[in-house]
Design a protein around this motif. Structure first.
Motif, PDB file in Angstrom:
ATOM      1  N   LYS A 184      14.197 -13.392  23.279  1.00 37.65           N
ATOM      2  CA  LYS A 184      12.766 -13.252  23.042  1.00 37.65           C
ATOM      3  C   LYS A 184      12.060 -14.459  23.657  1.00 37.65           C
ATOM      4  CE  LYS A 184       9.246 -12.619  19.461  1.00 37.65           C
ATOM      5  NZ  LYS A 184       8.975 -12.515  18.001  1.00 37.65           N
ATOM      6  N   VAL A 185      11.112 -14.210  24.559  1.00 40.12           N
ATOM      7  CA  VAL A 185      10.433 -15.277  25.290  1.00 40.12           C
ATOM      8  C   VAL A 185       9.485 -16.025  24.361  1.00 40.12           C
ATOM      9  CG1 VAL A 185       8.871 -15.799  27.195  1.00 40.12           C
ATOM     10  CG2 VAL A 185      10.614 -14.010  27.452  1.00 40.12           C
ATOM     11  N   THR A 186       9.617 -17.355  24.329  1.00 42.86           N
ATOM     12  CA  THR A 186       8.725 -18.189  23.514  1.00 42.86           C
ATOM     13  C   THR A 186       7.811 -19.069  24.356  1.00 42.86           C
ATOM     14  OG1 THR A 186      10.437 -19.917  23.363  1.00 42.86           O
ATOM     15  CG2 THR A 186      10.355 -18.266  21.592  1.00 42.86           C
ATOM     16  N   ALA A 187       8.147 -19.283  25.625  1.00 37.47           N
ATOM     17  CA  ALA A 187       7.287 -20.099  26.501  1.00 37.47           C
ATOM     18  C   ALA A 187       7.589 -19.748  27.943  1.00 37.47           C
ATOM     19  CB  ALA A 187       7.504 -21.583  26.253  1.00 37.47           C
ATOM     20  N   ILE A 188       6.552 -19.773  28.784  1.00 38.84           N
ATOM     21  CA  ILE A 188       6.710 -19.454  30.208  1.00 38.84           C
ATOM     22  C   ILE A 188       6.049 -20.543  31.041  1.00 38.84           C
ATOM     23  CG2 ILE A 188       6.774 -16.968  29.829  1.00 38.84           C
ATOM     24  CD1 ILE A 188       3.850 -16.855  30.704  1.00 38.84           C
ATOM     25  N   GLY A 189       6.424 -20.588  32.314  1.00 38.16           N
ATOM     26  CA  GLY A 189       5.744 -21.457  33.261  1.00 38.16           C
ATOM     27  C   GLY A 189       5.644 -22.899  32.816  1.00 38.16           C
ATOM     28  N   LYS A 190       4.449 -23.422  32.852  1.00 34.08           N
ATOM     29  CA  LYS A 190       4.205 -24.824  32.540  1.00 34.08           C
ATOM     30  C   LYS A 190       4.299 -25.134  31.052  1.00 34.08           C
ATOM     31  CE  LYS A 190       3.647 -26.514  36.600  1.00 34.08           C
ATOM     32  NZ  LYS A 190       4.607 -27.503  37.117  1.00 34.08           N
ATOM     33  N   GLN A 191       4.510 -24.111  30.227  1.00 34.64           N
ATOM     34  CA  GLN A 191       4.611 -24.346  28.788  1.00 34.64           C
ATOM     35  C   GLN A 191       6.063 -24.568  28.357  1.00 34.64           C
ATOM     36  OE1 GLN A 191       1.391 -24.374  27.996  1.00 34.64           O
ATOM     37  NE2 GLN A 191       1.038 -23.461  30.005  1.00 34.64           N
ATOM     38  N   THR A 192       7.029 -24.394  29.260  1.00 31.35           N
ATOM     39  CA  THR A 192       8.433 -24.533  28.894  1.00 31.35           C
ATOM     40  C   THR A 192       8.823 -25.999  28.749  1.00 31.35           C
ATOM     41  OG1 THR A 192       9.180 -24.589  31.195  1.00 31.35           O
ATOM     42  CG2 THR A 192       9.012 -22.421  30.138  1.00 31.35           C
ATOM     43  N   ARG A 193       9.958 -26.205  28.083  1.00 30.53           N
ATOM     44  CA  ARG A 193      10.439 -27.577  27.896  1.00 30.53           C
ATOM     45  C   ARG A 193      10.817 -28.202  29.241  1.00 30.53           C
ATOM     46  NH1 ARG A 193      15.873 -29.584  24.694  1.00 30.53           N
ATOM     47  NH2 ARG A 193      15.556 -31.808  25.038  1.00 30.53           N
ATOM     48  N   ALA A 194      11.396 -27.414  30.135  1.00 28.83           N
ATOM     49  CA  ALA A 194      11.759 -27.932  31.455  1.00 28.83           C
ATOM     50  C   ALA A 194      10.521 -28.409  32.206  1.00 28.83           C
ATOM     51  CB  ALA A 194      12.478 -26.842  32.259  1.00 28.83           C
ATOM     52  N   ALA A 195       9.428 -27.649  32.099  1.00 25.13           N
ATOM     53  CA  ALA A 195       8.183 -28.049  32.755  1.00 25.13           C
ATOM     54  C   ALA A 195       7.643 -29.333  32.139  1.00 25.13           C
ATOM     55  CB  ALA A 195       7.148 -26.934  32.648  1.00 25.13           C
ATOM     56  N   ALA A 196       7.800 -29.468  30.811  1.00 28.45           N
ATOM     57  CA  ALA A 196       7.352 -30.698  30.150  1.00 28.45           C
ATOM     58  C   ALA A 196       8.142 -31.898  30.661  1.00 28.45           C
ATOM     59  CB  ALA A 196       7.509 -30.561  28.639  1.00 28.45           C
ATOM     60  N   ILE A 197       9.444 -31.708  30.834  1.00 26.04           N
ATOM     61  CA  ILE A 197      10.281 -32.776  31.378  1.00 26.04           C
ATOM     62  C   ILE A 197       9.848 -33.112  32.794  1.00 26.04           C
ATOM     63  CG2 ILE A 197      12.632 -33.303  32.152  1.00 26.04           C
ATOM     64  CD1 ILE A 197      13.645 -31.760  29.707  1.00 26.04           C
ATOM     65  N   GLU A 198       9.538 -32.062  33.572  1.00 21.87           N
ATOM     66  CA  GLU A 198       9.090 -32.276  34.947  1.00 21.87           C
ATOM     67  C   GLU A 198       7.782 -33.070  34.978  1.00 21.87           C
ATOM     68  OE1 GLU A 198       9.979 -32.032  38.833  1.00 21.87           O
ATOM     69  OE2 GLU A 198      11.129 -31.031  37.280  1.00 21.87           O
ATOM     70  N   ARG A 199       6.862 -32.737  34.077  1.00 15.20           N
ATOM     71  CA  ARG A 199       5.580 -33.462  34.031  1.00 15.20           C
ATOM     72  C   ARG A 199       5.802 -34.929  33.677  1.00 15.20           C
ATOM     73  NH1 ARG A 199       3.929 -28.778  31.422  1.00 15.20           N
ATOM     74  NH2 ARG A 199       4.218 -29.725  29.369  1.00 15.20           N
ATOM     75  N   LEU A 200       6.667 -35.175  32.697  1.00 12.16           N
ATOM     76  CA  LEU A 200       6.937 -36.549  32.297  1.00 12.16           C
ATOM     77  C   LEU A 200       7.582 -37.333  33.435  1.00 12.16           C
ATOM     78  CD1 LEU A 200       8.288 -35.928  28.685  1.00 12.16           C
ATOM     79  CD2 LEU A 200       6.105 -36.976  29.304  1.00 12.16           C
ATOM     80  N   THR A 201       8.493 -36.679  34.161  1.00 11.87           N
ATOM     81  CA  THR A 201       9.150 -37.339  35.282  1.00 11.87           C
ATOM     82  C   THR A 201       8.153 -37.686  36.371  1.00 11.87           C
ATOM     83  OG1 THR A 201      11.207 -36.145  34.821  1.00 11.87           O
ATOM     84  CG2 THR A 201      10.980 -37.138  37.008  1.00 11.87           C
ATOM     85  N   GLU A 202       7.301 -36.726  36.726  1.00 11.95           N
ATOM     86  CA  GLU A 202       6.308 -36.980  37.767  1.00 11.95           C
ATOM     87  C   GLU A 202       5.339 -38.067  37.332  1.00 11.95           C
ATOM     88  OE1 GLU A 202       6.292 -36.110  40.762  1.00 11.95           O
ATOM     89  OE2 GLU A 202       7.978 -34.727  40.631  1.00 11.95           O
ATOM     90  N   ARG A 203       4.984 -38.080  36.040  1.00 12.08           N
ATOM     91  CA  ARG A 203       4.096 -39.141  35.561  1.00 12.08           C
ATOM     92  C   ARG A 203       4.758 -40.500  35.732  1.00 12.08           C
ATOM     93  NH1 ARG A 203       2.667 -39.546  29.275  1.00 12.08           N
ATOM     94  NH2 ARG A 203       4.810 -40.312  29.255  1.00 12.08           N
ATOM     95  N   ALA A 204       6.029 -40.579  35.392  1.00  7.97           N
ATOM     96  CA  ALA A 204       6.746 -41.846  35.518  1.00  7.97           C
ATOM     97  C   ALA A 204       6.836 -42.283  36.970  1.00  7.97           C
ATOM     98  CB  ALA A 204       8.149 -41.718  34.917  1.00  7.97           C
ATOM     99  N   LEU A 205       7.110 -41.341  37.866  1.00 11.32           N
ATOM    100  CA  LEU A 205       7.239 -41.667  39.278  1.00 11.32           C
ATOM    101  C   LEU A 205       5.908 -42.089  39.896  1.00 11.32           C
ATOM    102  CD1 LEU A 205       9.648 -38.823  40.450  1.00 11.32           C
ATOM    103  CD2 LEU A 205      10.191 -41.248  40.211  1.00 11.32           C
TER     104      LEU A 205
END
Length: 800
Positions: free
Chosen positions: A390-411
């Motif tokens: 059952k889908v709980t999050a898609i696209g930019k709302q997923t945990r992987a996307a959150a990790i990606e945002r945090l990584t890009e912010r750090a970089l």
């Protein structure tokens, strides 16, 4: 329509539209706010002479379709969540792929311009990946407007998704290969003619043949200059307009001046032609940049959670399976993932059980067993059995996307050393221009025929490209390597801070231990009732201790719940006030119904964590013993840190007895227990003045210390608030990864110093050599390209 044309683009001005501005002391009229904005920018940058020298009217920005097409397409309500993340403050965040950047100065220019736009909260650019992280308020400014602002600066922007094939990057790579190929073929053809001319001047050559060879060189060199080297000239023009100089300005001057003087010699039949130097110069510059970009792309490739699937199997309400484009999947849909497939969204298992490889996110390569009800994360891999999710999050709302945002912010957050390098690079270019001018003047006064070419060598050999790349490429590579070992860097200063850290402070519960408590014993006349009351008090909490009681949740409901961090929880059940927590917390409920001394003695003689359940009517009604267990390799990690002269401290809110039941005080330099959040913060604050301190914690009671420490690391299972205030997150919960992270950070710091030393030494040696005429233009091009390439390759050592 008004008969007065637009001052900027010349289009007719619509009636009843009065958009004006003062340009060169006169009132100028504009046909739209786009033209008006460009004129204001030109005036603000003190570039109004542009209007005096332009040969044709500018293009109306409203006629540009690039940004409009790119950004308006994602406004569809089904597509928007795939690209845009909306935070709790209703700010919208998107990642943009920016084309046309060549060095750190380009990123600086875009950031400074966009930060001036009302509605743009922040913009950070990671030069190594050419990705910008934009935070904006859509009510104040639209994405299309922001994209057009970037275009006005001479760059192109498009929405970026980490799980799509980056078409722009692939196209840019193909274009670079074509430019490099044309430059290579042109160089070889020109060199053949040049060799014949040089040999002929020694042995004798017919003037007609010599002229033919010179014209042949001109024909092959021209496409190299006007096509292959076009990016250098485009960037140089942009530098002049923005008055912020990058390495492309002296490079363009070198190529342009060499070509123009050779053309002049060709048509006037005087002097020498140096089309061979021009083409060789351009080829080696392009080759160096191509290799550099390839290496930089390799260093960031592992950071992208790419998804090869373009479709996913959706289970319809009638039970039939249907193959759907991934962009059509919504939250609440039921999807099916077969063995070996990538899980495309976050979700919960509804049917089936399997092992899932989460190494792309946590660095932990051992598959994790998942059953019905287990949470799944996007971009992990299903290993064994078919799963219905059952889908709980898609696209930019997923945990992987959150990790990606945090990584890009750090970089994109630049440490002090990178900011200093960027500023030095800008002013260094200016110094190079002056040095080249004085070099030409000096050699001309001596009567040298080589003054012109010596000046070209000075322009090229000292370009500060290596200086600009020294820090960002190393930081990007190190950040990706840290994520591989399980540490997600979310702030730009973390690598620099870890490298100079000398003091590590650990919380206990949930950090050094699993934080998964078992009830060892319960002393109560009504055990089931006591456990039900505890469960009611802790029903809404996600704290590890609270989760111990969740299996005993019953019909009892607690109201007016008050949580005192680090002490316990209080609530009202059926009209009675109950408290669950440590002894000091429950004492004030009823001090006359139990023997506190006996309880203290019993507590001291027990192992693990002791909790008390008390009420105003009955006093202490239950004494509950909980036991936690250490995470793997905790003792090994602490011993290794102390062997390497690190100060290691424990700050725990648990009792001394509870802490000693699982940890040895002798393993730590400081072993502090029963500390409140305020006491933890105060202690950290006094210690970090002496040594650079790293705090590792997980709970709400660690939030003040995580926020206040020089550097902070939160566990993956931490509360959201703890992770928000932390500078890094330990994704795999493996404490030993901290040792690896410190080693990587120290190595990164060493490589940055090596890169800066190399870049500075190279320029200090090559500048005098070029000034004194020891470096021909073609050798200058090779030297500059090799210096940049060496910096990038040295940084890539962090990957291994």
């Amino acid at each position: 329509m008004s008969k007065t044309p637009c001052f900027h683009c010349g289009d007719p001005i619509p009636k009843n539209l009065n958009i004006t501005s003062q340009v060169e002391g006169e009132t100028a009229f504009f046909c739209c706010y786009g033209c008006h904005a460009i004129a204001e920018f030109i005036r603000g940058a003190d570039l109004t002479s542009y209007y005096n020298h332009r040969t044709k009217l500018a293009e109306n920005p409203s006629n540009r379709n690039t940004s409009r097409t790119n950004f308006e397409l994602i406004q569809d309500e089904e597509i928007y969540p795939l690209y845009v993340f909306i935070d709790d403050d209703k700010n919208h965040q998107i990642q943009l792929s920016i084309r046309g950047m060549t060095c750190a100065a380009c990123a600086w220019l875009i950031e400074k311009k966009l930060e001036q736009i009302k509605g743009v909260k922040s913009i950070h650019i990671n030069l190594s990946s050419s990705i910008a992280t934009l935070l904006w308020q859509p009510e104040e400014v639209t994405l299309t407007q922001i994209g057009q602002e970037i275009e006005m600066l001479g760059y192109e922007a498009a929405p970026y998704r980490a799980d799509e094939l980056d078409i722009n990057q692939q196209q840019a790579r193909k274009t670079s290969i074509v430019r490099l190929g044309i430059a290579g073929v042109g160089m070889m053809q020109v060199m053949m003619s040049a060799i014949a001319i040089y040999a002929g001047e020694i042995q004798g050559i017919d003037e007609g043949l010599k002229a033919l060879l010179r014209w042949s060189s001109f024909i092959f060199a021209t496409p190299v200059v006007f096509y292959s080297a076009a990016p250098f000239f485009k960037s140089a023009i942009r530098d002049i307009k923005t008055q912020y100089f990058t390495m492309d300005l002296p490079v363009s001057l070198g190529i342009g001046l060499a070509y123009i003087s050779s053309v002049y010699a060709l048509f006037t039949h005087s002097g020498h032609v140096y089309f061979d130097s021009v083409t060789m110069f351009a080829f080696f510059l392009l080759l160096g940049r191509f290799l550099e970009e390839t290496a930089r792309h390799k260093s960031t490739l592992d950071n992208k959670h790419r998804q090869e699937l373009t479709s996913v199997t959706r289970i319809n309400p009638d039970g039939t399976a249907q193959l759907m484009p991934i962009g059509k999947i919504k939250v609440g849909d039921l999807i099916r993932v077969l063995p070996g497939e990538t899980i495309p969204t976050d979700g919960i298992i509804i049917k089936g059980e399997s092992s899932v490889d989460e190494s792309t996110l946590t660095g932990e390569y051992a598959p994790i067993h998942k059953t019905v009800g287990s949470q799944l994360i996007a971009f992990t891999t299903n290993i064994e059995q078919m799963l219905d999710i059952k889908v709980t999050a898609i696209g930019k709302q997923t945990r992987a996307a959150a990790i990606e945002r945090l990584t890009e912010r750090a970089l994109s957050e630049k440490p002090k050393i990178a900011l200093i390098a960027n500023k030095i690079a800008h002013y260094f270019v200016i110094c190079v221009l002056f040095a080249a001018s004085f070099t030409y003047l000096g050699w001309s006064l001596t009567g040298s025929n080589e003054a012109y070419w010596i000046m070209v060598s000075v322009l090229v050999v000292t370009c500060p490209c290596a200086l600009s790349l020294a820090t960002p490429v190393a930081l990007t590579t190190a950040t990706n390597k840290l994520k591989k070992v399980g540490l997600l860097v979310t702030r730009g200063h973390v690598i620099e801070s870890l490298a100079k850290s000398k003091h590590l402070v650990f919380d206990k519960t949930g950090t050094l231990t699993y934080g998964q408590f078992d009830i060892v014993s319960i002393d109560s006349n009504e055990k089931e009732k006591s456990l039900a009351i505890c469960a009611a008090l802790e029903a809404e909490s996600i704290h590890p201790i609270a989760q111990t009681f969740h299996p005993f949740i019953s019909d009892l409901k607690a109201h007016d719940i008050k949580n005192q961090v680090g002490s316990g929880v209080e609530g009202c059940i059926n009209g009675s006030i109950y408290k669950l927590g440590n002894l000091n917390f429950v004492t004030d409920v009823s001090t006359n119904l139990f023997n506190k001394k006996q309880l203290i003695e019993a507590n001291e003689s027990s192992n693990g964590l002791t909790l008390y359940l008390a009420s105003a009517k009955e006093g202490i009604i239950a004494t509950i013993q909980l036991q936690d267990r250490l995470r793997d390799k905790v003792q090994e990690t602490i011993q290794t840190l102390r062997q390497h002269k690190f100060t290691v401290s424990l700050l725990s809110g648990d009792t001394e007895t509870s802490a000693k039941s699982i940890l040895q005080p002798n393993d730590f330099d400081h072993f502090l227990t029963e500390m409140t959040p305020e006491e933890k913060w105060s202690w950290i604050n006094t210690q970090q003045d002496k040594k650079h301190t790293v705090m590792i914690g997980d709970g709400l009671n660690d939030v003040p210390t995580l926020a206040g420490a020089n550097t902070s690391i939160a566990m993956a299972a931490s509360s959201d608030l703890a992770k928000t205030h932390a500078d890094a997150i330990l994704l795999n919960n493996n404490i030993n990864s901290i040792n690896d992270a410190i080693k990587i950070a120290i190595k990164c710091k060493k490589i940055i110093k090596q890169n800066l030393f190399w870049a500075a030494t190279y320029n200090l040696i090559m500048l005098p050599a070029a000034v004194f005429g020891f470096v021909p233009p073609w050798a200058a091009a090779i030297g500059m390209a090799l210096s940049s390439l060496m910096v990038v390759l040295n940084a890539n050592r962090l990957s291994y």
